[in-house]
Design a protein around this motif. Structure first.
Motif, PDB file in Angstrom:
ATOM      1  N   ILE A  72      10.950  -5.815   0.106  1.00  0.00           N
ATOM      2  CA  ILE A  72      12.169  -5.092  -0.238  1.00  0.00           C
ATOM      3  C   ILE A  72      11.869  -4.061  -1.310  1.00  0.00           C
ATOM      4  CG2 ILE A  72      14.462  -5.288  -1.296  1.00  0.00           C
ATOM      5  CD1 ILE A  72      14.710  -8.037  -0.011  1.00  0.00           C
ATOM      6  N   ASP A  73      12.215  -2.809  -1.033  1.00  0.00           N
ATOM      7  CA  ASP A  73      12.152  -1.738  -2.027  1.00  0.00           C
ATOM      8  C   ASP A  73      13.555  -1.588  -2.603  1.00  0.00           C
ATOM      9  OD1 ASP A  73      12.406   0.910  -3.218  1.00  0.00           O
ATOM     10  OD2 ASP A  73      10.442   1.340  -2.361  1.00  0.00           O
ATOM     11  N   GLU A  74      13.736  -2.009  -3.848  1.00  0.00           N
ATOM     12  CA  GLU A  74      15.077  -2.023  -4.442  1.00  0.00           C
ATOM     13  C   GLU A  74      15.638  -0.622  -4.625  1.00  0.00           C
ATOM     14  OE1 GLU A  74      14.913  -4.378  -7.962  1.00  0.00           O
ATOM     15  OE2 GLU A  74      14.704  -6.264  -6.852  1.00  0.00           O
ATOM     16  N   GLU A  75      14.777   0.373  -4.864  1.00  0.00           N
ATOM     17  CA  GLU A  75      15.263   1.742  -5.037  1.00  0.00           C
ATOM     18  C   GLU A  75      15.819   2.288  -3.725  1.00  0.00           C
ATOM     19  OE1 GLU A  75      12.333   4.253  -6.765  1.00  0.00           O
ATOM     20  OE2 GLU A  75      12.250   3.141  -8.658  1.00  0.00           O
ATOM     21  N   GLN A  76      15.125   2.002  -2.612  1.00  0.00           N
ATOM     22  CA  GLN A  76      15.616   2.448  -1.304  1.00  0.00           C
ATOM     23  C   GLN A  76      16.629   1.483  -0.718  1.00  0.00           C
ATOM     24  OE1 GLN A  76      12.642   4.118   1.453  1.00  0.00           O
ATOM     25  NE2 GLN A  76      11.074   3.687  -0.105  1.00  0.00           N
ATOM     26  N   ASP A  77      16.725   0.268  -1.318  1.00  0.00           N
ATOM     27  CA  ASP A  77      17.656  -0.769  -0.868  1.00  0.00           C
ATOM     28  C   ASP A  77      17.429  -1.135   0.590  1.00  0.00           C
ATOM     29  OD1 ASP A  77      19.730  -2.591  -1.362  1.00  0.00           O
ATOM     30  OD2 ASP A  77      21.228  -1.263  -0.500  1.00  0.00           O
ATOM     31  N   LYS A  78      16.165  -1.333   0.945  1.00  0.00           N
ATOM     32  CA  LYS A  78      15.833  -1.727   2.321  1.00  0.00           C
ATOM     33  C   LYS A  78      14.428  -2.311   2.354  1.00  0.00           C
ATOM     34  CE  LYS A  78      13.781   2.580   4.039  1.00  0.00           C
ATOM     35  NZ  LYS A  78      13.822   3.593   5.116  1.00  0.00           N
ATOM     36  N   ILE A  79      14.073  -2.896   3.491  1.00  0.00           N
ATOM     37  CA  ILE A  79      12.719  -3.385   3.705  1.00  0.00           C
ATOM     38  C   ILE A  79      11.819  -2.209   4.063  1.00  0.00           C
ATOM     39  CG2 ILE A  79      11.247  -4.851   5.134  1.00  0.00           C
ATOM     40  CD1 ILE A  79      13.652  -6.675   5.563  1.00  0.00           C
ATOM     41  N   VAL A  80      10.668  -2.121   3.406  1.00  0.00           N
ATOM     42  CA  VAL A  80       9.703  -1.065   3.712  1.00  0.00           C
ATOM     43  C   VAL A  80       8.390  -1.696   4.137  1.00  0.00           C
ATOM     44  CG1 VAL A  80      10.756   0.577   2.116  1.00  0.00           C
ATOM     45  CG2 VAL A  80       8.904  -0.912   1.313  1.00  0.00           C
ATOM     46  N   ILE A  81       7.600  -0.944   4.889  1.00  0.00           N
ATOM     47  CA  ILE A  81       6.269  -1.370   5.314  1.00  0.00           C
ATOM     48  C   ILE A  81       5.250  -0.586   4.507  1.00  0.00           C
ATOM     49  CG2 ILE A  81       4.656  -1.580   7.238  1.00  0.00           C
ATOM     50  CD1 ILE A  81       7.137  -3.277   7.518  1.00  0.00           C
ATOM     51  N   ASP A  82       4.279  -1.293   3.941  1.00  0.00           N
ATOM     52  CA  ASP A  82       3.279  -0.614   3.115  1.00  0.00           C
ATOM     53  C   ASP A  82       1.943  -1.318   3.268  1.00  0.00           C
ATOM     54  OD1 ASP A  82       2.109   1.104   1.255  1.00  0.00           O
ATOM     55  OD2 ASP A  82       3.870   1.042  -0.060  1.00  0.00           O
ATOM     56  N   ARG A  83       0.907  -0.702   2.682  1.00  0.00           N
ATOM     57  CA  ARG A  83      -0.417  -1.318   2.712  1.00  0.00           C
ATOM     58  C   ARG A  83      -0.381  -2.650   1.963  1.00  0.00           C
ATOM     59  NH1 ARG A  83      -4.146   1.211  -0.219  1.00  0.00           N
ATOM     60  NH2 ARG A  83      -2.503   1.944  -1.612  1.00  0.00           N
ATOM     61  N   ILE A  84      -1.136  -3.609   2.424  1.00  0.00           N
ATOM     62  CA  ILE A  84      -1.108  -4.938   1.816  1.00  0.00           C
ATOM     63  C   ILE A  84      -1.599  -4.896   0.368  1.00  0.00           C
ATOM     64  CG2 ILE A  84      -3.433  -5.729   2.436  1.00  0.00           C
ATOM     65  CD1 ILE A  84      -2.053  -8.344   3.380  1.00  0.00           C
ATOM     66  N   GLN A  85      -2.383  -3.872   0.017  1.00  0.00           N
ATOM     67  CA  GLN A  85      -2.907  -3.769  -1.349  1.00  0.00           C
ATOM     68  C   GLN A  85      -1.816  -3.525  -2.385  1.00  0.00           C
ATOM     69  OE1 GLN A  85      -4.224  -2.343   1.297  1.00  0.00           O
ATOM     70  NE2 GLN A  85      -6.395  -2.899   1.373  1.00  0.00           N
ATOM     71  N   VAL A  86      -0.635  -3.014  -1.975  1.00  0.00           N
ATOM     72  CA  VAL A  86       0.418  -2.719  -2.956  1.00  0.00           C
ATOM     73  C   VAL A  86       0.987  -3.992  -3.579  1.00  0.00           C
ATOM     74  CG1 VAL A  86       1.059  -0.635  -1.678  1.00  0.00           C
ATOM     75  CG2 VAL A  86       2.387  -2.738  -1.349  1.00  0.00           C
ATOM     76  N   LEU A  87       0.728  -5.151  -2.973  1.00  0.00           N
ATOM     77  CA  LEU A  87       1.273  -6.391  -3.510  1.00  0.00           C
ATOM     78  C   LEU A  87       0.763  -6.682  -4.912  1.00  0.00           C
ATOM     79  CD1 LEU A  87       1.156  -8.734  -0.408  1.00  0.00           C
ATOM     80  CD2 LEU A  87       3.103  -7.483  -1.320  1.00  0.00           C
ATOM     81  N   SER A  88      -0.479  -6.308  -5.208  1.00  0.00           N
ATOM     82  CA  SER A  88      -1.023  -6.554  -6.543  1.00  0.00           C
ATOM     83  C   SER A  88      -0.317  -5.728  -7.600  1.00  0.00           C
ATOM     84  CB  SER A  88      -2.527  -6.254  -6.566  1.00  0.00           C
ATOM     85  OG  SER A  88      -2.759  -4.902  -6.235  1.00  0.00           O
ATOM     86  N   ARG A  89       0.360  -4.663  -7.178  1.00  0.00           N
ATOM     87  CA  ARG A  89       1.102  -3.816  -8.103  1.00  0.00           C
ATOM     88  C   ARG A  89       2.593  -4.132  -8.099  1.00  0.00           C
ATOM     89  NH1 ARG A  89      -0.246   0.523  -5.986  1.00  0.00           N
ATOM     90  NH2 ARG A  89       1.631   1.112  -4.836  1.00  0.00           N
TER      91      ARG A  89
END
Length: 228
Positions: free
Chosen positions: A196-213
């Motif tokens: 969930i991207d709270e700024e966009q208020d929706k589920i987004v798909i991203d690279r798995i590496q973003v989880l560490s951030r």
């Protein structure tokens, strides 16, 4: 000079007051000492209500005891309890926490019409076929293809994530958020995650590496997945 042991210690902080209650004395003794100290430092009616953080150490409060504590530290006395922290929890609560935080590894293919439901994090070693569905109260990790439906954070955890080796789902759900097939690339994506991207208020798909951030609270197990 009095050698009376301090059963309750009160310290001022930027957030308000921290109250440390001795864990070895009886609850009745501690509350008597607390009441005495609160009476001595109670703010005037024209002064703002003071926030309080209560530190219990290795003491567990029964519901009736917590009620008594809150009656001493209430708006009428010009105090407000922000938090009550204890190092001790009931065994049943500990078992529930363990169940909710445990990673359940399952090896199977979830076929059309099948539903796999898990309490805690789900590690599925296999595929979720079109028409299949996986549901977890925690995170969902799929070492395989996700073609069907995946629902993470089913009990309301909006910080949950969904990760898959190959992601082309019919639907993703995280807590009460729903994202459908048109939100994804038509050819699917490899080693991606949904969150969930709270700024966009929706589920987004991203690279798995973003989880560490974006999900700094991830466990060591998840870091091993990310870092190999």
């Amino acid at each position: 000079m009095s050698n009376k042991k301090q059963l309750v210690t009160i310290k001022g902080t930027k957030e308000g007051l921290s109250i440390f209650i001795d864990e070895a004395c009886s609850f009745e003794e501690a509350m008597a000492d607390l009441q005495e100290k609160i009476n001595a430092i109670r703010p005037k009616e024209y002064e703002p209500i003071v926030s309080v953080h209560v530190k219990l150490g290795n003491r567990y409060l029964l519901e009736s005891q917590e009620k008594e504590l809150r009656e001493i530290l209430n708006h009428k006395s010009r105090f407000y309890i922000e938090s009550i922290n204890s190092n001790v929890i009931l065994k049943e609560d500990a078992l529930k926490w363990k169940e909710n935080s445990e990673i359940k590894a399952v090896r199977k293919i979830v076929r059309s019409g099948q539903v796999l439901e898990i309490t805690g994090d789900l590690l599925l070693i296999g595929d979720v076929n079109p028409g299949g569905k996986v549901v977890s109260t925690g995170n969902v990790y799929i070492l395989g293809n996700l073609y069907g439906i995946a629902h993470a954070g089913a009990a309301g955890d909006r910080k949950a994530i969904i990760a898959a080796s190959y992601m082309k789902p019919t639907q993703l759900r995280i807590a009460d958020y729903i994202s459908r097939a048109p939100d994804y690339e038509s050819d699917g994506v490899y080693m991606e995650c949904g969150l969930i991207d709270e700024e966009q208020d929706k589920i987004v798909i991203d690279r798995i590496q973003v989880l560490s951030r974006n999900r700094r609270e991830i466990s060591g197990f998840e870091r091993r997945i990310l870092n190999g």
